[in-house]
Scaffold this motif. Structure first.
Motif: not given
Lengths: 373, 373
Positions: A124-125, B70-72, B74-75
């Motif tokens: 996603p990032i 983490t990635a989701s 942050l988005v």
């Protein structure tokens, strides 16, 4: 050029024991300093460097007993961000936490992806920030990643030319070096050794997570006069261990992003027999620095042919492709391209960099993220 | 007031099964909507709310098989940031990823800490951003945190007054509800039941991580006619399970930040016998809604006295302290204080909010982070 290198905080740069990424960051940093650049290293306080070290934690977090590195890494990134105007280039070796904070500075940022790109958790990032300049460490690494990212280059890892001594003579055993883990397939290495009747030395650590695999799968296989399990070895022992081998076995069963141990073996003149996975076909020059195989049978044939390879040629190929000088030169080309602004203009054309707070309509929620999970 | 609620992405809001934080976010969000506020909920797409839902992932990440959130997250935070000017208040229920990105918006931000503050891994971010307005869910939770943080309030969790039916009659068994885990001490609950000769019903899930503890420590203790292991129960079964009990046992052995199950029991009129740890002494009104104990002997005496408590008084105390109306009112007071700018002026006085890129000397690296690890 004024360059910031932003390292993971797990280990010192360079690390005392393991820590592949931190070793690469160290080799790159020292080479850039040697070439006259003004380098600032953001890393743990127990790092050693000729660059300007700006530590945000006293020592590597793993040895400090810190399991979750998120908070410490975010604090470091904020410190990098506050000093961003001191640098022409900011080179990140942390995977993704920097993306939102540095989005208005992408034209001077580049991120090397050191990890596994095949885990959907992290996608996603990358989808949300397709303009971030990225460097892959093998072409294969890009395969599972979302499309339309801003890839600048694939840059092989490199190590200092004088880190390992060339051993012209070589030796008579097969070597396995790394971790005991299912995806590293030490069982294949043992089977190959038994099939060809050549001794195998295994120098490997066993992580807690792999203890059960070691006890149930590997330990029973070690009871053979041909197989010697040495355990974990340090950097200073690697030269002997690799240089005195007939060949390094790298029978992996996962998409290895790079595989440092292959070029470490080559630096000593020892050729590599490795499975066709991840970076392997691009790192090995077939018939020169080793053989790429797909099966035990293929590996057995490769061992039988390995004596025909010229160890001087292995070393020469290492020097031509995999030194830290080579690596730094390729990164400098990327840095210069970014600084020259050629990429920057392209970026601005395709997606305006937001200076002021954007309105809602400029930035609707991306349906991609919703559908992608 | 235009309020953004930013939920964790692990579970839907409210969650289908477990997920304490997501349940609290749901209760707060719905109550704020009910009170006429314009609420935007950032959460997974399978959430259900009367607020304006802005999903950044299709469904809760745990059930989607995503391990690293983490990635989701942050988005999602970047999407909140892009819309920041649409809100008077941004209320975060994620622990720490938002700090660097929102540092120039702290005067309209508040973060409720839902997790364990005693893990040193997370402290660097709080030390680095001492101005971020924080809410604790118990005073005890602040104890292990770094000093000089910007605490706005301690706000108890609250649940809708009509979520659980009051049971005047109560029942004749002791209840244990939650997870089978060493820190929850189900073994103590079993020992208490055996000592007093009163049946114990255990409604609890067993996580993979706790499977070994369950098999080796708890399962052998279950072989007793007084003890009944029910397994995991859903929200709709809780009312019966808790309401029909003589008392809830909460024999924890860790610094519980809040302990939702205690107020769920109280909502049905069932009093609580709990160990003096974390939030417990503040959640229980001694001799009214239950007893706080320090030992098995204390718990045995408490069970003997529990019949003397008035179940109507337990319910009344729940209504007076732990409804979502109470919770929302306290949060609104915090929001109003932030909006009024009284805190804002204090913040600006003590540490200028950086609008432009600060110089190096304004923001030296904090020796605190170096020494603290």
């Amino acid at each position: 050029m004024r360059i910031a290198q932003v390292a993971p905080l797990a280990e010192a740069v360079p690390p005392g024991l393991y820590g592949g990424t931190e070793r690469v960051v160290s080799w790159l940093t020292e080479e850039l300093v040697k070439q006259g650049h003004q380098v600032t290293l953001f890393a743990s306080g127990d790092s050693e460097t000729a660059a300007n070290l700006l530590p945000s934690v006293a020592r590597g977090l793993r040895l400090a007993g810190i399991h979750d590195h998120t908070a410490s890494t975010l604090v470091m990134l904020d410190q990098v961000h506050r000093r961003a105007n001191e640098f022409d280039i900011i080179h990140f070796h942390v995977d993704l936490l920097q993306f939102p904070l540095f989005q208005d500075l992408f034209q001077k940022c580049v991120t090397t992806l050191h990890g596994r790109p095949d885990l959907p958790d992290f996608h996603p990032i990358y989808r949300a920030f397709p303009n971030m300049p990225l460097v892959s460490i093998s072409d294969n690494q890009r395969g599972p990643m979302p499309p339309s990212l801003n890839w600048m280059a694939t840059i092989d890892h490199g190590l200092p030319a004088n880190l390992y001594r060339f051993n012209q003579k070589g030796g008579s055993y097969l070597a396995f070096l790394g971790r005991i883990a299912p995806e590293k397939r030490p069982d294949r290495a043992i089977e190959i050794a038994k099939r060809v009747g050549i001794p195998l030395k295994i120098a490997a650590k066993v992580d807690n997570a792999d203890q059960e695999y070691f006890e149930h799968v590997i330990e029973p296989l070690l009871d053979d006069p041909l197989v010697e399990f040495i355990g974990e070895i340090g950097d200073h022992e690697k030269n002997e261990f690799l240089g005195n081998a007939l060949a390094l076995l790298f029978p992996i069963d996962w998409p290895e992003p790079f595989g440092l141990v292959m070029i470490e073996a080559m630096a000593t003149g020892t050729p590599v027999i490795a499975w066709r996975k991840g970076s392997v076909p691009k790192v090995i020059d077939e018939g020169v620095t080793g053989f790429v195989v797909d099966s035990i049978e293929g590996a057995v044939r490769a061992v039988e042919q390995i004596g025909g390879l010229d160890r001087s040629a292995v070393r020469r190929q290492f020097e031509a492709r995999f030194t830290s000088f080579q690596m730094a030169s390729k990164y400098l080309a990327v840095y210069k391209e970014l600084v020259a602004g050629s990429k920057r203009r392209a970026l601005i054309k395709s997606a305006p960099v937001a200076i002021s707070m954007p309105t809602v309509d400029d930035h609707p929620l991306q349906p991609l993220q919703v559908n992608g999970l």
